[in-house]
Design a protein around this motif. Structure first.
Motif, PDB file in Angstrom:
ATOM      1  N   ALA A  74       0.827  -1.204   0.000  1.00  0.00           N
ATOM      2  CA  ALA A  74       0.000   0.000   0.000  1.00  0.00           C
ATOM      3  C   ALA A  74       0.861   1.254   0.000  1.00  0.00           C
ATOM      4  CB  ALA A  74      -0.927  -0.016   1.213  1.00  0.00           C
ATOM      5  N   GLU A  75       1.958   1.216   0.772  1.00  0.00           N
ATOM      6  CA  GLU A  75       2.856   2.367   0.816  1.00  0.00           C
ATOM      7  C   GLU A  75       3.525   2.609  -0.532  1.00  0.00           C
ATOM      8  OE1 GLU A  75       6.802   3.899   3.316  1.00  0.00           O
ATOM      9  OE2 GLU A  75       5.668   2.122   3.954  1.00  0.00           O
ATOM     10  N   ALA A  76       3.945   1.533  -1.203  1.00  0.00           N
ATOM     11  CA  ALA A  76       4.592   1.668  -2.500  1.00  0.00           C
ATOM     12  C   ALA A  76       3.624   2.208  -3.543  1.00  0.00           C
ATOM     13  CB  ALA A  76       5.145   0.318  -2.944  1.00  0.00           C
ATOM     14  N   LYS A  77       2.381   1.723  -3.541  1.00  0.00           N
ATOM     15  CA  LYS A  77       1.380   2.208  -4.499  1.00  0.00           C
ATOM     16  C   LYS A  77       1.046   3.671  -4.251  1.00  0.00           C
ATOM     17  CE  LYS A  77      -0.808  -2.174  -5.687  1.00  0.00           C
ATOM     18  NZ  LYS A  77      -2.042  -3.006  -5.633  1.00  0.00           N
ATOM     19  N   ALA A  78       1.001   4.059  -2.963  1.00  0.00           N
ATOM     20  CA  ALA A  78       0.722   5.462  -2.662  1.00  0.00           C
ATOM     21  C   ALA A  78       1.856   6.347  -3.182  1.00  0.00           C
ATOM     22  CB  ALA A  78       0.550   5.644  -1.152  1.00  0.00           C
ATOM     23  N   ASP A  79       3.085   5.888  -2.998  1.00  0.00           N
ATOM     24  CA  ASP A  79       4.234   6.657  -3.512  1.00  0.00           C
ATOM     25  C   ASP A  79       4.214   6.723  -5.031  1.00  0.00           C
ATOM     26  OD1 ASP A  79       6.983   7.888  -2.944  1.00  0.00           O
ATOM     27  OD2 ASP A  79       7.448   6.318  -4.415  1.00  0.00           O
ATOM     28  N   TRP A  80       3.804   5.622  -5.689  1.00  0.00           N
ATOM     29  CA  TRP A  80       3.672   5.599  -7.151  1.00  0.00           C
ATOM     30  C   TRP A  80       2.731   6.705  -7.629  1.00  0.00           C
ATOM     31  CZ3 TRP A  80       4.804   3.198 -11.843  1.00  0.00           C
ATOM     32  CH2 TRP A  80       3.832   3.275 -12.835  1.00  0.00           C
ATOM     33  N   ALA A  81       1.554   6.794  -7.010  1.00  0.00           N
ATOM     34  CA  ALA A  81       0.559   7.783  -7.414  1.00  0.00           C
ATOM     35  C   ALA A  81       1.035   9.197  -7.104  1.00  0.00           C
ATOM     36  CB  ALA A  81      -0.769   7.497  -6.726  1.00  0.00           C
ATOM     37  N   ILE A  82       1.604   9.389  -5.910  1.00  0.00           N
ATOM     38  CA  ILE A  82       2.051  10.729  -5.520  1.00  0.00           C
ATOM     39  C   ILE A  82       3.174  11.210  -6.442  1.00  0.00           C
ATOM     40  CG2 ILE A  82       3.222  12.027  -3.707  1.00  0.00           C
ATOM     41  CD1 ILE A  82       1.690  10.300  -1.673  1.00  0.00           C
ATOM     42  N   THR A  83       4.105  10.311  -6.757  1.00  0.00           N
ATOM     43  CA  THR A  83       5.216  10.682  -7.645  1.00  0.00           C
ATOM     44  C   THR A  83       4.705  11.090  -9.017  1.00  0.00           C
ATOM     45  OG1 THR A  83       6.701   9.157  -6.485  1.00  0.00           O
ATOM     46  CG2 THR A  83       7.358   9.874  -8.694  1.00  0.00           C
ATOM     47  N   ALA A  84       3.769  10.314  -9.574  1.00  0.00           N
ATOM     48  CA  ALA A  84       3.235  10.621 -10.905  1.00  0.00           C
ATOM     49  C   ALA A  84       2.490  11.950 -10.907  1.00  0.00           C
ATOM     50  CB  ALA A  84       2.322   9.495 -11.367  1.00  0.00           C
ATOM     51  N   ILE A  85       1.654  12.166  -9.895  1.00  0.00           N
ATOM     52  CA  ILE A  85       0.865  13.402  -9.836  1.00  0.00           C
ATOM     53  C   ILE A  85       1.777  14.608  -9.617  1.00  0.00           C
ATOM     54  CG2 ILE A  85      -0.872  14.640  -8.502  1.00  0.00           C
ATOM     55  CD1 ILE A  85      -2.254  11.938  -8.013  1.00  0.00           C
ATOM     56  N   THR A  86       2.789  14.450  -8.769  1.00  0.00           N
ATOM     57  CA  THR A  86       3.717  15.551  -8.517  1.00  0.00           C
ATOM     58  C   THR A  86       4.486  15.920  -9.786  1.00  0.00           C
ATOM     59  OG1 THR A  86       3.978  14.855  -6.209  1.00  0.00           O
ATOM     60  CG2 THR A  86       5.669  16.295  -7.128  1.00  0.00           C
ATOM     61  N   THR A  87       4.939  14.900 -10.500  1.00  0.00           N
ATOM     62  CA  THR A  87       5.655  15.153 -11.754  1.00  0.00           C
ATOM     63  C   THR A  87       4.757  15.863 -12.760  1.00  0.00           C
ATOM     64  OG1 THR A  87       7.010  13.184 -11.400  1.00  0.00           O
ATOM     65  CG2 THR A  87       6.940  14.082 -13.638  1.00  0.00           C
ATOM     66  N   ALA A  88       3.503  15.405 -12.880  1.00  0.00           N
ATOM     67  CA  ALA A  88       2.571  16.017 -13.827  1.00  0.00           C
ATOM     68  C   ALA A  88       2.241  17.448 -13.439  1.00  0.00           C
ATOM     69  CB  ALA A  88       1.297  15.179 -13.897  1.00  0.00           C
ATOM     70  N   THR A  89       2.103  17.698 -12.140  1.00  0.00           N
ATOM     71  CA  THR A  89       1.803  19.063 -11.681  1.00  0.00           C
ATOM     72  C   THR A  89       2.929  20.011 -12.056  1.00  0.00           C
ATOM     73  OG1 THR A  89       0.522  18.174  -9.821  1.00  0.00           O
ATOM     74  CG2 THR A  89       1.250  20.457  -9.663  1.00  0.00           C
ATOM     75  N   ARG A  90       4.142  19.491 -12.060  1.00  0.00           N
ATOM     76  CA  ARG A  90       5.309  20.313 -12.374  1.00  0.00           C
ATOM     77  C   ARG A  90       5.525  20.468 -13.878  1.00  0.00           C
ATOM     78  NH1 ARG A  90       8.527  17.422  -9.841  1.00  0.00           N
ATOM     79  NH2 ARG A  90       9.434  16.223 -11.556  1.00  0.00           N
ATOM     80  N   GLU A  91       5.198  19.438 -14.673  1.00  0.00           N
ATOM     81  CA  GLU A  91       5.570  19.422 -16.085  1.00  0.00           C
ATOM     82  C   GLU A  91       4.416  19.605 -17.059  1.00  0.00           C
ATOM     83  OE1 GLU A  91       7.669  15.807 -16.787  1.00  0.00           O
ATOM     84  OE2 GLU A  91       9.319  16.296 -15.396  1.00  0.00           O
ATOM     85  N   VAL A  92       3.187  19.338 -16.648  1.00  0.00           N
ATOM     86  CA  VAL A  92       2.046  19.372 -17.577  1.00  0.00           C
ATOM     87  C   VAL A  92       1.225  20.629 -17.330  1.00  0.00           C
ATOM     88  CG1 VAL A  92      -0.014  18.170 -18.383  1.00  0.00           C
ATOM     89  CG2 VAL A  92       1.988  16.853 -17.632  1.00  0.00           C
ATOM     90  N   PRO A  93       1.108  21.510 -18.320  1.00  0.00           N
ATOM     91  CA  PRO A  93       0.314  22.735 -18.132  1.00  0.00           C
ATOM     92  C   PRO A  93      -1.143  22.403 -17.788  1.00  0.00           C
ATOM     93  CG  PRO A  93       1.666  22.880 -20.117  1.00  0.00           C
ATOM     94  CD  PRO A  93       1.760  21.467 -19.636  1.00  0.00           C
ATOM     95  N   GLY A  94      -1.650  23.064 -16.745  1.00  0.00           N
ATOM     96  CA  GLY A  94      -3.039  22.895 -16.362  1.00  0.00           C
ATOM     97  C   GLY A  94      -3.319  21.701 -15.476  1.00  0.00           C
ATOM     98  N   PHE A  95      -2.325  20.854 -15.261  1.00  0.00           N
ATOM     99  CA  PHE A  95      -2.540  19.678 -14.411  1.00  0.00           C
ATOM    100  C   PHE A  95      -2.307  20.075 -12.956  1.00  0.00           C
ATOM    101  CE2 PHE A  95      -2.028  15.573 -12.512  1.00  0.00           C
ATOM    102  CZ  PHE A  95      -2.697  14.689 -13.328  1.00  0.00           C
ATOM    103  N   SER A  96      -3.200  19.629 -12.083  1.00  0.00           N
ATOM    104  CA  SER A  96      -3.093  19.953 -10.660  1.00  0.00           C
ATOM    105  C   SER A  96      -3.229  18.687  -9.834  1.00  0.00           C
ATOM    106  CB  SER A  96      -4.185  20.954 -10.257  1.00  0.00           C
ATOM    107  OG  SER A  96      -5.468  20.364 -10.425  1.00  0.00           O
ATOM    108  N   ALA A  97      -2.857  18.792  -8.578  1.00  0.00           N
ATOM    109  CA  ALA A  97      -2.981  17.647  -7.677  1.00  0.00           C
ATOM    110  C   ALA A  97      -4.434  17.227  -7.528  1.00  0.00           C
ATOM    111  CB  ALA A  97      -2.378  17.989  -6.316  1.00  0.00           C
ATOM    112  N   SER A  98      -5.326  18.204  -7.486  1.00  0.00           N
ATOM    113  CA  SER A  98      -6.747  17.869  -7.355  1.00  0.00           C
ATOM    114  C   SER A  98      -7.254  17.106  -8.576  1.00  0.00           C
ATOM    115  CB  SER A  98      -7.572  19.143  -7.145  1.00  0.00           C
ATOM    116  OG  SER A  98      -7.475  19.994  -8.280  1.00  0.00           O
ATOM    117  N   TYR A  99      -6.690  17.419  -9.761  1.00  0.00           N
ATOM    118  CA  TYR A  99      -7.136  16.682 -10.950  1.00  0.00           C
ATOM    119  C   TYR A  99      -6.634  15.244 -10.897  1.00  0.00           C
ATOM    120  CZ  TYR A  99      -8.466  15.590 -15.707  1.00  0.00           C
ATOM    121  OH  TYR A  99      -9.064  15.016 -16.806  1.00  0.00           O
ATOM    122  N   GLY A 100      -5.492  15.028 -10.258  1.00  0.00           N
ATOM    123  CA  GLY A 100      -5.041  13.656 -10.069  1.00  0.00           C
ATOM    124  C   GLY A 100      -6.037  12.858  -9.260  1.00  0.00           C
ATOM    125  N   HIS A 101      -6.617  13.471  -8.237  1.00  0.00           N
ATOM    126  CA  HIS A 101      -7.653  12.795  -7.445  1.00  0.00           C
ATOM    127  C   HIS A 101      -8.924  12.597  -8.272  1.00  0.00           C
ATOM    128  CE1 HIS A 101      -5.364  12.865  -3.718  1.00  0.00           C
ATOM    129  NE2 HIS A 101      -5.060  14.139  -3.956  1.00  0.00           N
TER     130      HIS A 101
END
Length: 386
Positions: A74-101
């Motif tokens: 569960a911890e590894a999967k949570a880190d997987w999702a957080i890492t992907a969303i964080t990267t997208a928030t930084r690199e993808v225009p218009g992408f936010s953490a809330s949109y990841g949810h």
């Protein structure tokens, strides 16, 4: 949990669902990465986010390895999702953490990721066919013969690539091909083609020795005017039988073939076409007639593909197969034009597709075909990317 927008189109909801499934269960990417690609997504943000997930998967994130216990998993999967969303928030225009949810909330069941992915791919099939058919139609209507030839080949290449991703195509669909809508440019092009056909027939009556050679690569189907078809067919038949070709013999042959009785052409019209030969070059006019036929065939084929691509009731396999069938008439005219204008070593034909399943494609990776989206015109219309 973020509520799902119930008014969203099923195509866009499928994109969110497959991305949400990959966030919740990274192992699903192993099923998808063999046939689903970032460019298959309609929204640029979704395309970029799927590319991030693939990169993260290729890098070997700890969530992809077996975990010693449930808590570690569960911890590894949570880190997987957080890492992907964080990267997208930084690199993808218009992408936010809330949109990841939002993506996570849009996924009904992560185990169904392959089905959601096939929905995304089927929508991509329609979009790609419509876009390329639109370009081909524009080239045909603007009388860009060389561009029409190139775009017909390009459309075959797109179909082959999409068929590799989808897994199988069906060229034996019992559904007849639709009739494309009449375009305003068709009438003007037809009038210009009739003029060229008249010049060709007039030049042939002055150079009857060239009729057999012209008839060896020009067919009656290349003529837009039914009366001109009758006259050319009569000339070709007389020349084949090595009989004299003149105004009277052509008129007699036209009559014997039933064109006069069927009112396809009148006696006066036959005489006008054959009475005074035009001392021009039949090869020149014949090529113009063939080029016009190619443009008409390309426009018709492209129009058919566009109509089918916008019909959400046609599944991807039959759609790809029907697109191949729709292009066949344009392929035949294109090949005849190539045979008359290119050296033998440069003559190439269209891409030929088989109906066999392709290894690693969408259908070969999942047991059931994707459900067809509901036919909703407002949702199946191809829109500009925003």
């Amino acid at each position: 949990m973020t509520p799902v927008n119930r008014d969203m189109s099923p195509q866009l909801e499928a994109e969110q669902a497959v991305l949400g499934a990959c966030l919740l269960d990274p192992a699903q990417l192993a099923l998808l990465k063999e046939w689903l690609e970032p460019r298959h997504f309609y929204r640029p943000a979704h395309e970029s986010f799927f590319a991030i997930l693939l990169t993260q998967h290729t890098a070997g994130h700890p969530a992809l390895a077996p975990a010693p216990d449930a808590d570690a998993d569960a911890e590894a999967k949570a880190d997987w999702a957080i890492t992907a969303i964080t990267t997208a928030t930084r690199e993808v225009p218009g992408f936010s953490a809330s949109y990841g949810h939002t993506l996570v909330a849009a996924c009904p069941r992560p185990a169904h990721a392959a089905s959601y992915g096939r929905m995304v791919l089927e929508t991509a099939v329609r979009r790609a066919l419509e876009e390329h058919a639109h370009r081909l139609l524009h080239a045909a209507e603007t009388e860009a013969v060389e561009a029409a030839v190139e775009l017909t080949d390009a459309l075959h290449t797109v179909i082959a690539r999409l068929a590799d991703a989808w897994g199988a195509i069906d060229q034996r669909s019992p559904r007849p091909l639709p009739t494309p809508p009449t375009r305003p440019a068709a009438a003007k092009a037809a009038e210009a083609a009739r003029h060229d056909e008249q010049m060709l027939l007039s030049s042939l009556i002055s150079s009857t020795e060239q009729i057999p050679r012209t008839a060896s690569w020009l067919t009656v189907e290349d003529f837009v005017d039914a009366g001109h078809r009758a006259v050319f067919s009569a000339m070709a038949a007389l020349a084949h039988r090595r009989e004299p070709v003149d105004e009277l013999t052509v008129l007699w042959e036209v009559q014997r073939r039933g064109a006069l009785a069927a009112r396809v052409i009148t006696v006066a019209e036959v005489r006008d076409l054959c009475a005074e030969g035009f001392p021009g070059d039949p090869d020149y006019w014949a090529e113009r007639v063939l080029r016009a036929a190619l443009l008409r065939a390309a426009a018709t084929s492209a129009g058919i593909v566009r109509v089918m691509a916008l019909d959400a009731s046609i599944a991807a396999g039959p759609l790809l197969g029907s697109a191949v069938r729709a292009l066949a008439p344009a392929d035949r005219v294109q090949e005849r034009l190539r045979s008359t204008t290119a050296p033998p070593t440069e003559r190439t034909g269209p891409v030929v597709l088989g109906a066999a399943r392709r290894k690693g494609a969408a259908l070969s990776r999942s047991p059931a075909p994707p459900p067809s989206p509901a036919a909703r015109p407002a949702e199946t219309t191809v829109r500009s990317r925003r």
